[in-house]
Design a protein around this motif. Sequence first.
Motif, PDB file in Angstrom:
ATOM      1  N   THR A  70       0.805  -1.226   0.000  1.00 45.86           N
ATOM      2  CA  THR A  70       0.000   0.000   0.000  1.00 45.86           C
ATOM      3  C   THR A  70       0.840   1.279   0.000  1.00 45.86           C
ATOM      4  O   THR A  70       0.651   2.152  -0.863  1.00 45.86           O
ATOM      5  CB  THR A  70      -0.931   0.024   1.236  1.00 45.86           C
ATOM      6  OG1 THR A  70      -1.408  -1.301   1.443  1.00 45.86           O
ATOM      7  CG2 THR A  70      -2.074   0.980   1.063  1.00 45.86           C
ATOM      8  N   GLY A  71       1.758   1.373   0.975  1.00 41.93           N
ATOM      9  CA  GLY A  71       2.540   2.608   1.110  1.00 41.93           C
ATOM     10  C   GLY A  71       3.396   2.865  -0.120  1.00 41.93           C
ATOM     11  O   GLY A  71       3.483   3.989  -0.615  1.00 41.93           O
ATOM     12  N   GLU A 128       1.294   3.961  -3.131  1.00 40.44           N
ATOM     13  CA  GLU A 128       0.875   5.366  -3.020  1.00 40.44           C
ATOM     14  C   GLU A 128       2.046   6.306  -3.286  1.00 40.44           C
ATOM     15  O   GLU A 128       1.892   7.327  -3.952  1.00 40.44           O
ATOM     16  CB  GLU A 128       0.288   5.631  -1.626  1.00 40.44           C
ATOM     17  CG  GLU A 128      -1.133   5.129  -1.537  1.00 40.44           C
ATOM     18  CD  GLU A 128      -1.681   5.084  -0.117  1.00 40.44           C
ATOM     19  OE1 GLU A 128      -0.979   5.538   0.813  1.00 40.44           O
ATOM     20  OE2 GLU A 128      -2.804   4.565   0.037  1.00 40.44           O
ATOM     21  N   ALA A 188       2.636   6.366  -7.028  1.00 40.62           N
ATOM     22  CA  ALA A 188       1.567   7.100  -7.718  1.00 40.62           C
ATOM     23  C   ALA A 188       1.776   8.604  -7.538  1.00 40.62           C
ATOM     24  O   ALA A 188       1.648   9.394  -8.484  1.00 40.62           O
ATOM     25  CB  ALA A 188       0.207   6.667  -7.180  1.00 40.62           C
ATOM     26  N   ASP A 189       2.120   8.969  -6.305  1.00 45.06           N
ATOM     27  CA  ASP A 189       2.340  10.363  -5.973  1.00 45.06           C
ATOM     28  C   ASP A 189       3.532  10.942  -6.738  1.00 45.06           C
ATOM     29  O   ASP A 189       3.446  12.006  -7.352  1.00 45.06           O
ATOM     30  CB  ASP A 189       2.656  10.383  -4.474  1.00 45.06           C
ATOM     31  CG  ASP A 189       2.209  11.653  -3.867  1.00 45.06           C
ATOM     32  OD1 ASP A 189       1.114  12.090  -4.230  1.00 45.06           O
ATOM     33  OD2 ASP A 189       3.007  12.213  -3.059  1.00 45.06           O
ATOM     34  N   VAL A 230      -3.192   5.500  -8.475  1.00 44.09           N
ATOM     35  CA  VAL A 230      -2.625   4.359  -7.759  1.00 44.09           C
ATOM     36  C   VAL A 230      -3.095   3.029  -8.369  1.00 44.09           C
ATOM     37  O   VAL A 230      -2.371   2.033  -8.353  1.00 44.09           O
ATOM     38  CB  VAL A 230      -2.918   4.478  -6.236  1.00 44.09           C
ATOM     39  CG1 VAL A 230      -4.374   4.193  -5.914  1.00 44.09           C
ATOM     40  CG2 VAL A 230      -1.971   3.637  -5.422  1.00 44.09           C
ATOM     41  N   GLU A 231      -4.287   3.037  -8.981  1.00 44.21           N
ATOM     42  CA  GLU A 231      -4.802   1.796  -9.616  1.00 44.21           C
ATOM     43  C   GLU A 231      -3.955   1.404 -10.827  1.00 44.21           C
ATOM     44  O   GLU A 231      -4.068   0.284 -11.328  1.00 44.21           O
ATOM     45  CB  GLU A 231      -6.253   1.964 -10.108  1.00 44.21           C
ATOM     46  CG  GLU A 231      -7.268   2.400  -9.079  1.00 44.21           C
ATOM     47  CD  GLU A 231      -7.164   3.891  -8.767  1.00 44.21           C
ATOM     48  OE1 GLU A 231      -6.956   4.703  -9.692  1.00 44.21           O
ATOM     49  OE2 GLU A 231      -7.283   4.236  -7.571  1.00 44.21           O
TER      50      GLU A 231
END
Length: 359
Positions: A66-67, A70, A73-74, A80-81
Amino acid sequence: MSEKKPRLRSALEGIPTYKPGRPAASGPAAYKLSSNENPYPPLPGVLETLTASAGAANRYPDMACTGLMEAIADRFGVPVEHVATGTGSVGVAQQLLQCTAGPGDEVIYAWRSFEAYPIITQISGAASVQVPLTDGEEHDLDAMAGAVTDRTRLIFVCNPNNPTGVAIPGDALERFLDRVPDDVLVVLDEAYREFVRDEGVVDGLDLYRDRPNVCVLRTFSKAYGLAGLRVGFAVAHEPVAAALRKTAVPFGVSQLAQDAAVASLRSENELLERVESLVAERARVSRELVAQGWTVPESHANFVWLRLGDRTSAFAAACEQSGVMIRPFPGEGVRVSVGETEANEIFLQTAAAFRKSEF
Ligand SMILES: Cc1ncc(COP(=O)(O)O)c(C=O)c1O
């Protein structure tokens, strides 16, 4: 014991084994320039993160990363998908094949290129269609587009190319993508993207946005210096990204790898300064080789390529004797990673001496 052996898939017969770059011989002046690694160890802050994560090694990692997803993506400005992580970008490449190709299908890539492509393609059961590089060591994109059939499922485009270091101009790549049918996945393998300085070489992330059949592969192994931790990622539209998450080895990316990758993204400026110094060394090494009389294709990665033909093995042996391990492709040429200044220097001196004695 029974004479019978477990039956293995016939697709595995004759698979060439992946040849890792040979380690440095022991001794004070032994350098490894054979695997395109980053010569710098992790930053102190990244090491602290690793130490903290190591204390929780009795726990499984966050399976969804998860982290890290993200943070990626950032950093890259993508949803993020559209991100999928894996055990190195080669792990993600193998998943891409699992998602798209099997017996009866075809996978196109330039040759010579990253040596994992034929291996992972054969494991998938699909057939490799290798399109020779041009005499100028470039991808022959016309021939690659011409090689597409209704069996083609995936095309690897290695940009910059391993082992030649040559990059594809953005306009040529776009024309190529326009010719590939929408139902064929094009994988832009950008393992060395951070070493590109030529503005004419387009960032794959700018190409993927309007093209649902384009997927970009990136890695933390090279510029970010985390090769030993095995973490890479893809950026792709749905349903490709979703298929990658389905085929991921459960808990494949360790928590150490996830945390170190996030910490590296946080310390990106410092890491990219190191990349800058490697780029400067690449320019110096290339310049000096040219001055010695070698033909050196312009490298956009962290290595240089010398097409030596039948002198390849002798050249690699001379380097080994001087204390630098390089990567020979017998009969073709050698790939030499840009490493520590001292290592580059030994390599340059060896190349000069070899040229004097053998040419
Ligand atoms: C072109 C290319 N792609 C992918 C990889 C795989 O890198 P990793 O699996 O460490 O992310 C490499 C490694 O050498 C490479 O040269």
